[in-house]
Motif scaffolding. Structure first.
Motif, PDB file in Angstrom:
ATOM      1  N   LEU A 160      51.074  49.021  74.271  1.00  0.00           N
ATOM      2  CA  LEU A 160      52.454  48.708  73.867  1.00  0.00           C
ATOM      3  C   LEU A 160      53.437  49.064  74.983  1.00  0.00           C
ATOM      4  O   LEU A 160      54.327  48.272  75.315  1.00  0.00           O
ATOM      5  CB  LEU A 160      52.811  49.444  72.567  1.00  0.00           C
ATOM      6  N   GLU A 161      53.238  50.229  75.589  1.00  0.00           N
ATOM      7  CA  GLU A 161      54.145  50.601  76.676  1.00  0.00           C
ATOM      8  C   GLU A 161      53.924  49.702  77.890  1.00  0.00           C
ATOM      9  O   GLU A 161      54.875  49.370  78.611  1.00  0.00           O
ATOM     10  CB  GLU A 161      53.981  52.077  77.052  1.00  0.00           C
ATOM     11  N   THR A 162      52.680  49.297  78.116  1.00  0.00           N
ATOM     12  CA  THR A 162      52.397  48.366  79.207  1.00  0.00           C
ATOM     13  C   THR A 162      53.222  47.100  79.018  1.00  0.00           C
ATOM     14  O   THR A 162      53.871  46.615  79.957  1.00  0.00           O
ATOM     15  CB  THR A 162      50.889  48.015  79.232  1.00  0.00           C
ATOM     16  N   ALA A 163      53.227  46.580  77.788  1.00  0.00           N
ATOM     17  CA  ALA A 163      54.010  45.376  77.493  1.00  0.00           C
ATOM     18  C   ALA A 163      55.504  45.630  77.690  1.00  0.00           C
ATOM     19  O   ALA A 163      56.213  44.838  78.321  1.00  0.00           O
ATOM     20  CB  ALA A 163      53.738  44.935  76.052  1.00  0.00           C
TER      21      ALA A 163
ATOM     22  N   TYR B  16      59.550  41.363  75.770  1.00  0.00           N
ATOM     23  CA  TYR B  16      58.149  40.956  76.017  1.00  0.00           C
ATOM     24  C   TYR B  16      57.706  39.967  74.938  1.00  0.00           C
ATOM     25  O   TYR B  16      57.103  38.923  75.236  1.00  0.00           O
ATOM     26  CB  TYR B  16      57.245  42.194  76.022  1.00  0.00           C
ATOM     27  N   CYS B  17      58.022  40.292  73.668  1.00  0.00           N
ATOM     28  CA  CYS B  17      57.614  39.420  72.559  1.00  0.00           C
ATOM     29  C   CYS B  17      58.288  38.045  72.679  1.00  0.00           C
ATOM     30  O   CYS B  17      57.639  37.015  72.448  1.00  0.00           O
ATOM     31  CB  CYS B  17      57.976  40.034  71.215  1.00  0.00           C
TER      32      CYS B  17
ATOM     33  N   GLY C 131      52.757  32.388  73.787  1.00  0.00           N
ATOM     34  CA  GLY C 131      51.526  32.264  74.595  1.00  0.00           C
ATOM     35  C   GLY C 131      50.408  33.144  74.038  1.00  0.00           C
ATOM     36  O   GLY C 131      49.249  32.732  73.953  1.00  0.00           O
ATOM     37  N   ILE C 132      50.775  34.346  73.635  1.00  0.00           N
ATOM     38  CA  ILE C 132      49.766  35.271  73.085  1.00  0.00           C
ATOM     39  C   ILE C 132      49.178  34.683  71.807  1.00  0.00           C
ATOM     40  O   ILE C 132      47.961  34.684  71.602  1.00  0.00           O
ATOM     41  CB  ILE C 132      50.387  36.663  72.806  1.00  0.00           C
TER      42      ILE C 132
ATOM     43  N   LEU D 193      45.341  33.822  71.114  1.00  0.00           N
ATOM     44  CA  LEU D 193      44.655  34.521  70.014  1.00  0.00           C
ATOM     45  C   LEU D 193      44.040  33.542  69.017  1.00  0.00           C
ATOM     46  O   LEU D 193      42.985  33.810  68.444  1.00  0.00           O
ATOM     47  CB  LEU D 193      45.626  35.455  69.278  1.00  0.00           C
ATOM     48  N   ALA D 194      44.698  32.392  68.846  1.00  0.00           N
ATOM     49  CA  ALA D 194      44.189  31.396  67.891  1.00  0.00           C
ATOM     50  C   ALA D 194      42.857  30.800  68.374  1.00  0.00           C
ATOM     51  O   ALA D 194      42.124  30.205  67.586  1.00  0.00           O
ATOM     52  CB  ALA D 194      45.220  30.299  67.671  1.00  0.00           C
ATOM     53  N   THR D 195      42.537  30.977  69.676  1.00  0.00           N
ATOM     54  CA  THR D 195      41.271  30.436  70.186  1.00  0.00           C
ATOM     55  C   THR D 195      40.137  31.469  70.130  1.00  0.00           C
ATOM     56  O   THR D 195      39.019  31.170  70.512  1.00  0.00           O
ATOM     57  CB  THR D 195      41.414  29.963  71.656  1.00  0.00           C
TER      58      THR D 195
END
Ligand code: NAD
Length: 313
Positions: free
Chosen positions: A235-238, A248-249, A255-256, A260-262
């Motif tokens: 989380l801190e990395t993001a 970040y979100c 894109g995330i 994730l859907a794949t």
């Protein structure tokens, strides 16, 4: 010297490590096991480990090796072991029936202020502690192997665990130099393994789908992500990769979600992919026990250097 005894139940790999961690913090430790020979071997091994730690200047705490060693004593009588106990850390094999048997025995001998803590990696507090008279004093304190170099301890309460038990365990862990985290409620796998399993399953899929080799997917962690993660969480990395976590979100969320859907279904963890990964991870045709021993020694050396570095930062 600290007040009150620590009792370790089970003097195997984890029990020995806990004994060393508590002794390094100045606590008197009683190491209990069912067989005298097991206790003697454990005490000899602890001395050997401490001597090696001293040699490499990695012995923890401010006490000398002899002072720390003098704090640890062995015991094969449970009632004796529990005399004056303030905190009990259970470290017997991962077997629910065995653990329940031991907790019901402890339940009969302890007083209202003694904490009963389990090292379990994946048994739930509910399955282990429900129905005990002292359930409010029971908690899971799940260490990471080897606890001497990897300080994280996951504290997991039973629904009836008292807040005071959590706080006292938390403070004790801090006092002996571990890094406790508090789970607010129990969840299968606790937190460390849930994160670890997410990583393992995607590594598996990437190998299975022939995107990358087993050795290379490990390098992605050891030469990439893992370097950050030794110091900052995901989380801190993001947070630092944008102008704060919300930014970040906004920037990367879509894109995330697309990636994730794949992600595929939960892998079966057997068959051809297991074979392929296993084969890739052996160095050569040589003795497998020797290879595992060398690999673990390398891991422990790396972790001890990292622990030193983290302390200096
Ligand atoms: P281990 O097999 O090395 O040691 C278990 C010890 O318990 C042995 O010394 C055995 O003699 C003793 N024992 C068996 N029955 C007993 C009894 N009735 N009373 C007292 N002692 C008894 O096991 P370990 O690897 O040290 O694991 C202990 C616990 O720690 C498990 O719950 C495990 O899930 C957890 N844990 C292990 C690791 C790890 O990497 N090994 C990491 C985190 C947590």
């Amino acid at each position: 010297l600290q007040e009150g005894n620590i009792v370790i139940i089970g003097s195997g790999l984890i029990g020995r490590s806990w004994a060393m961690v508590f002794a390094s913090g100045g606590f008197r430790v009683k190491l209990y096991d069912i067989v005298q020979e097991q206790v003697s071997t454990a005490l000899e091994d602890i001395r050997k480990q401490m001597e090696e730690l001293k040699k490499s200047e990695m012995l923890r705490g401010s006490l000398s090796l002899e002072d720390q060693m003098a704090l640890v004593s062995g015991c094969t009588d449970l009632k004796d072991a529990l005399h004056g106990a303030q905190f009990i850390q259970e470290c017997v094999p991962e077997n629910l029936d065995l653990k329940r048997k031991i907790f019901s025995e402890l339940d009969r001998y302890v007083n209202d202020s003694t904490i009963i803590s389990s090292s379990t990696s994946c048994l739930s507090p509910t399955s282990m502690f429900s129905g005990l008279q002292h359930v409010k004093n029971c908690i899971v304190a799940h260490p990471v192997n080897p606890p001497y170099y990897v300080p994280l301890v996951e504290l997991v309460p039973h629904p009836q665990t008292e807040m005071a038990t959590v706080e006292r365990t938390y403070n004790l862990m801090k006092k002996v130099g571990q890094s406790p985290v508090k789970l607010m409620k129990e969840v299968d796998g606790f937190v460390l393994n849930r994160l670890q399993y997410a990583v393992i399953s995607e590594a598996w899929r990437l190998v299975q789908d022939r995107v990358i080799s087993p050795r290379d997917v490990d390098l992605v962690m050891s030469e990439g992500l893992g370097l950050r993660y030794a110091f900052l969480g995901p989380l801190e990395t993001a947070h630092l990769n944008a102008e704060g976590f919300k930014s970040y979100c906004e920037r990367y969320g879509e894109g995330i979600k697309r990636v994730l859907a794949t992600f595929g279904p939960v892998p079966e963890f057997d068959g051809e992919t297991a074979e392929k990964i296993d084969q890739a991870l052996w160095e050569d045709e040589g003795d497998k026990d020797d290879q595992l021993k060398a690999g673990r020694e390398y891991r422990n050396t790396c972790l001890s250097h990292l622990a030193k570095l983290k302390k200096e930062m």
